[in-house]
Write a protein that holds these residues in place. Structure first.
Motif, PDB file in Angstrom:
ATOM      1  N   LEU A  43      -3.713  -5.084   0.892  1.00 49.80           N
ATOM      2  CA  LEU A  43      -3.099  -3.912   1.519  1.00 49.80           C
ATOM      3  C   LEU A  43      -1.898  -3.440   0.690  1.00 49.80           C
ATOM      4  O   LEU A  43      -1.342  -4.199  -0.091  1.00 49.80           O
ATOM      5  CB  LEU A  43      -2.622  -4.269   2.937  1.00 49.80           C
ATOM      6  N   PRO A  44      -1.469  -2.166   0.890  1.00 51.22           N
ATOM      7  CA  PRO A  44      -0.284  -1.709   0.159  1.00 51.22           C
ATOM      8  C   PRO A  44       0.939  -2.565   0.516  1.00 51.22           C
ATOM      9  O   PRO A  44       1.058  -3.017   1.654  1.00 51.22           O
ATOM     10  CB  PRO A  44      -0.094  -0.272   0.665  1.00 51.22           C
TER      11      PRO A  44
ATOM     12  N   ALA B 104       7.519  -2.465  -3.655  1.00 51.47           N
ATOM     13  CA  ALA B 104       6.392  -1.649  -4.121  1.00 51.47           C
ATOM     14  C   ALA B 104       6.803  -0.851  -5.354  1.00 51.47           C
ATOM     15  O   ALA B 104       6.028  -0.704  -6.307  1.00 51.47           O
ATOM     16  CB  ALA B 104       5.929  -0.722  -2.995  1.00 51.47           C
ATOM     17  N   ASN B 105       8.023  -0.357  -5.332  1.00 53.04           N
ATOM     18  CA  ASN B 105       8.543   0.424  -6.457  1.00 53.04           C
ATOM     19  C   ASN B 105       8.632  -0.402  -7.740  1.00 53.04           C
ATOM     20  O   ASN B 105       8.247   0.046  -8.827  1.00 53.04           O
ATOM     21  CB  ASN B 105       9.918   0.965  -6.066  1.00 53.04           C
ATOM     22  N   GLN B 106       9.105  -1.637  -7.608  1.00 54.93           N
ATOM     23  CA  GLN B 106       9.190  -2.510  -8.794  1.00 54.93           C
ATOM     24  C   GLN B 106       7.801  -2.867  -9.317  1.00 54.93           C
ATOM     25  O   GLN B 106       7.581  -2.922 -10.525  1.00 54.93           O
ATOM     26  CB  GLN B 106       9.951  -3.803  -8.453  1.00 54.93           C
ATOM     27  N   LEU B 107       6.877  -3.105  -8.403  1.00 54.33           N
ATOM     28  CA  LEU B 107       5.514  -3.453  -8.819  1.00 54.33           C
ATOM     29  C   LEU B 107       4.860  -2.276  -9.542  1.00 54.33           C
ATOM     30  O   LEU B 107       4.165  -2.451 -10.538  1.00 54.33           O
ATOM     31  CB  LEU B 107       4.676  -3.876  -7.600  1.00 54.33           C
ATOM     32  N   ARG B 108       5.132  -1.088  -9.026  1.00 54.05           N
ATOM     33  CA  ARG B 108       4.588   0.121  -9.652  1.00 54.05           C
ATOM     34  C   ARG B 108       5.208   0.313 -11.039  1.00 54.05           C
ATOM     35  O   ARG B 108       4.531   0.661 -12.008  1.00 54.05           O
ATOM     36  CB  ARG B 108       4.861   1.328  -8.758  1.00 54.05           C
ATOM     37  N   ALA B 109       6.508   0.049 -11.128  1.00 52.02           N
ATOM     38  CA  ALA B 109       7.197   0.201 -12.422  1.00 52.02           C
ATOM     39  C   ALA B 109       6.587  -0.741 -13.457  1.00 52.02           C
ATOM     40  O   ALA B 109       6.353  -0.359 -14.610  1.00 52.02           O
ATOM     41  CB  ALA B 109       8.693  -0.080 -12.258  1.00 52.02           C
ATOM     42  N   LEU B 110       6.281  -1.973 -13.046  1.00 50.79           N
ATOM     43  CA  LEU B 110       5.698  -2.937 -13.988  1.00 50.79           C
ATOM     44  C   LEU B 110       4.345  -2.427 -14.485  1.00 50.79           C
ATOM     45  O   LEU B 110       4.054  -2.476 -15.682  1.00 50.79           O
ATOM     46  CB  LEU B 110       5.523  -4.302 -13.313  1.00 50.79           C
ATOM     47  N   GLU B 111       3.561  -1.936 -13.547  1.00 52.13           N
ATOM     48  CA  GLU B 111       2.228  -1.449 -13.895  1.00 52.13           C
ATOM     49  C   GLU B 111       2.324  -0.233 -14.835  1.00 52.13           C
ATOM     50  O   GLU B 111       1.653  -0.177 -15.871  1.00 52.13           O
ATOM     51  CB  GLU B 111       1.470  -1.073 -12.616  1.00 52.13           C
TER      52      GLU B 111
ATOM     53  N   TRP C  94      -1.439  -8.026 -15.286  1.00 50.53           N
ATOM     54  CA  TRP C  94      -2.218  -8.639 -14.216  1.00 50.53           C
ATOM     55  C   TRP C  94      -1.492  -8.405 -12.902  1.00 50.53           C
ATOM     56  O   TRP C  94      -0.606  -9.179 -12.519  1.00 50.53           O
ATOM     57  CB  TRP C  94      -2.412 -10.142 -14.477  1.00 50.53           C
ATOM     58  N   GLY C  95      -1.867  -7.339 -12.223  1.00 50.15           N
ATOM     59  CA  GLY C  95      -1.209  -6.979 -10.964  1.00 50.15           C
ATOM     60  C   GLY C  95      -1.783  -7.751  -9.790  1.00 50.15           C
ATOM     61  O   GLY C  95      -2.653  -8.618  -9.942  1.00 50.15           O
ATOM     62  N   LEU C  96      -1.278  -7.419  -8.617  1.00 45.75           N
ATOM     63  CA  LEU C  96      -1.743  -8.059  -7.387  1.00 45.75           C
ATOM     64  C   LEU C  96      -3.254  -7.956  -7.267  1.00 45.75           C
ATOM     65  O   LEU C  96      -3.818  -6.874  -7.451  1.00 45.75           O
ATOM     66  CB  LEU C  96      -1.127  -7.354  -6.186  1.00 45.75           C
ATOM     67  N   GLY C  97      -3.892  -9.055  -6.943  1.00 41.94           N
ATOM     68  CA  GLY C  97      -5.332  -9.044  -6.723  1.00 41.94           C
ATOM     69  C   GLY C  97      -6.157  -9.321  -7.977  1.00 41.94           C
ATOM     70  O   GLY C  97      -7.327  -9.680  -7.881  1.00 41.94           O
ATOM     71  N   HIS C  98      -5.560  -9.160  -9.163  1.00 39.49           N
ATOM     72  CA  HIS C  98      -6.291  -9.451 -10.407  1.00 39.49           C
ATOM     73  C   HIS C  98      -6.613 -10.945 -10.464  1.00 39.49           C
ATOM     74  O   HIS C  98      -5.794 -11.776 -10.064  1.00 39.49           O
ATOM     75  CB  HIS C  98      -5.438  -9.038 -11.611  1.00 39.49           C
TER      76      HIS C  98
END
Lengths: 465, 198
Positions: free
Chosen positions: A72-73, A80-87, A98-102
């Motif tokens: 889920l989001p 969420a903002n930091q995770l998006r920035a990494l991606e 390798w993000g969440l779920g990978h």
């Protein structure tokens, strides 16, 4: 000339020596995560520079990720903002992410070795102090600040004065129920949290030679907790067996060439260290901490020391015990606990879950305990299922969460409430580390298991056949 | 990125007479979620400075109006634990330009130097003298002279010299940073890369 393992690896990475200053030090492999990298990428943008060697950097999301419902989001907008920035930063600069779920996602210091990113003789950095973990493979690995993350991204180098050298030998055979975590907590209790500051440590002797790669990672991981920048262990057959065939390990002729070099990576017989300690394995028993730094640990059957016998100032020591709600001279055995956390870059690998399961098998989780069992990566999670460990855990009333740093540092949803006690297999028992006002008892997976099924601090030897 | 030049700092100081101050105390992990370097000073020593309801703890030195200045004086083994540069950013953002202690953790010390906060290591005796002087008179001034590598307690005139490597000293005196240096030798680094086996 005789050299230590550390000298050999360090000297091979010096691009330039600056008179009266640091070395310009080359980094083979760089790991990044969502918390300490965004400002570094922002710096690159401001300066208008690109990542010099994107193939040498690897990104994984771990620190502020949730450990349930990862499909889920992410609810917390800042996380969420930091995770998006990494991606986005990874994508923009051509960095593997390798993000969440990978399937390869997990804690940075678990996925590095699992995927062959970690190699003997390599230099490895990450904006995380527990980067010392990778030293288990005979690499020079240490944590860096965000300014240095920016240096590595932009030039694949950092500026580092060469640390002094320390060797810690442990000789003999470990007692029953004494795990690599206990060995590390014992060393830190002897040296204190600043005892190795300014040094890079090599671990040597029977105990480390016989130790598994997972165990070596646990020990090297905790090097920073005695102030050392890092710790390392000479690579041997166990090391080579572990890395062979992994995703980023050299293959074919490259493997053969690398092996020739890796076999030279040991301290020469007459090489010298700036400081050396030798301990007897037989003096170590299962450990537990009672205070607010990892040096405040003792054998589980001992009593909390009196303030006049400790190295820290009396006021600091008493402040610490007061925070924990403990008294000098008390025994830890029998102390009620509320939470058990098994996981983190220290003890979130397959061996740790095997160890935990060996005690909870056929028993039940105590009613007063909330347990968070968090694998270090999806690969560890899969192995827990394959080996039937999940069934043992489920039968005993435990559930398994999804990978991440979880309750180690209270950056995500897994937080221990104020005043509550947690037996944790992680690395820091600082005030509020697991949540504002939380109280942490650091221990091995065996001690955590004994606490989880009895609801109090219990000597694991009593529950072992 | 160039930062403020550091030469002579003459100011009063905040005392924090606690040993083993770790970076989780300097800034707890839950405040590390920004993607920009802004506002970290608000959460410097968050859980020592504020109660759970966000009201200030009146007895914590940073909340005590009698203290002021651009120097933070901390107990032995200051900055241990996590490598979070946010800890150094929080110290800077609050307004400190110098931290004095009798011993620093490695990574925190390096992070400070990289952002223009000067870590000054003094003897334990001198540290205790400084704490004593501030306790006796919170307006006590301390002079830190980077060029001459000396720290002086102006109330007594007592002084000690401190260590800093000459490269970092030049950087701080001039407000240069390491990336400027590394960018200038990029060709040399690119040649070095070719020699690496993996």
């Amino acid at each position: 000339m005789s050299n230590t393992l550390f000298d050999k690896v360090w000297d091979a990475h010096v691009v330039r020596k600056i008179e009266g200053g640091p070395d310009v030090f080359f980094i083979d492999r760089h790991l990044i995560h969502e918390v300490t990298s965004p400002v570094a990428f922002l710096g690159l943008k401001t300066r208008g520079i690109q990542v010099m060697e994107p193939k040498r950097t690897f990104a994984t999301a771990d620190h502020n990720t949730p450990t349930i419902n990862q499909h889920l989001p992410v609810e917390d907008p800042l996380s969420a903002n930091q995770l998006r920035a990494l991606e986005e930063n990874s994508k923009e600069h051509g960095i593997l992410h390798w993000g969440l779920g990978h399937e390869n996602n997990g804690i940075v210091h678990v996925v590095g070795p699992e995927n062959g990113i970690t190699l003997p003789g390599a230099t490895i950095v990450c904006g995380d102090s527990h980067t010392s973990t990778h030293g288990a493979f005979g690499a020079i690995a240490f944590g860096i600040g965000t300014s240095e993350v920016e240096m590595v991204l932009s030039t694949q180098c950092i500026m580092q004065p060469k640390p002094k050298k320390m060797r810690i030998n442990i000789v003999g055979k470990l007692n029953k129920a004494v795990t690599p975590k206990d060995v590390a907590l014992y060393i830190i209790s002897q040296l204190s949290t600043s005892g190795a500051t300014g040094y890079f440590v090599e671990y040597a002797g029977d105990v480390f030679e016989e130790m598994s790669m997972e165990g070596r990672m646990t020990v090297c991981n905790l090097s920073i907790e005695m102030g050392a920048r890092g710790g390392m262990i000479a690579p041997d057959e166990k090391t080579f067996d572990y890395i062979k065939g992994r995703k980023f390990t050299p293959k074919g002729a490259d493997w053969d060439t690398a092996m020739e070099y890796w076999k030279t990576l040991k301290t020469d017989a007459d090489a010298t260290f700036d400081k050396e300690y030798t301990f007897n394995a037989s003096d170590i028993e299962p450990m537990i901490t009672y205070g607010t730094n990892p040096g405040m640990g003792m054998g589980i059957s001992n009593q909390i020391p009196q303030s006049d016998t400790v190295k820290d100032g009396k006021a600091t020591y008493e402040k610490s015990l007061s925070y924990m709600g403990y008294e000098q001279g008390e025994s830890m055995i029998g102390k009620t606990i509320d939470f058990v956390f098994v996981g983190s870059c220290t003890n979130g690998r397959i061996e740790d879950f095997r160890s935990f399961a060996s005690i909870v098998k056929g028993r039940k989780k105590a009613d007063n305990v909330t347990a968070w069992l968090v694998p270090g990566s999806h690969k560890v999670e899969a192995q827990i299922k394959e080996e039937g460990i999940l069934d043992i855990l489920t039968d005993a009333g435990f559930a398994l969460r999804e990978p991440g740093c979880s309750a180690c540092l209270a950056m995500n949803d897994d937080k221990v409430p104020a005043g509550k006690y947690a037996v944790s297999t992680s690395n820091r028992n600082f005030e509020g580390r697991q949540g504002p006002g939380s109280r942490t008892l650091l221990a091995s997976p065996l001690v955590a298991a004994a606490a989880a099924v009895t609801g109090k601090v219990t000597d694991p030897r009593e529950l072992m056949a | 990125m160039a930062y403020d030049k550091f030469n002579i700092l003459k100011t009063s100081a905040y005392p924090l007479s606690i040993e083993n101050v770790d970076t989780d105390q300097i800034i707890p992990a839950r405040f590390l979620k920004a993607t920009e370097r802004k506002g970290f000073g608000d959460n410097l020593f968050r859980d020592w400075r504020y109660n759970a309801d966000d009201s200030p703890k009146v007895d914590f030195p940073l909340n005590d109006p009698k203290y002021s200045g651009k120097i933070l004086v901390g107990g032995r083994n200051f900055g241990s634990g996590s490598s979070r540069e946010h800890a150094a950013w929080a110290v800077y953002d609050f307004g400190f330009r110098c931290v004095i202690s009798s011993f620093f953790a490695d990574i925190f010390r390096g992070n400070c130097l990289n952002i223009g906060v000067l870590p000054v290591q003094v003897s334990e005796e001198f540290l205790q003298e400084i704490f004593g002087a501030i306790e006796a008179n919170p307006d006590t001034e301390i002079k830190v002279d980077l060029q001459n590598q000396t720290v002086t307690l102006l109330s007594s005139g007592n002084s000690e010299s401190f260590e800093i490597n000459s490269y970092k000293k030049e950087n701080m005196l001039n407000g240069f940073d390491d990336i400027d240096y590394l960018q200038n030798i990029k060709g040399e680094i690119q040649e070095f890369v070719k020699t690496r086996p993996f």
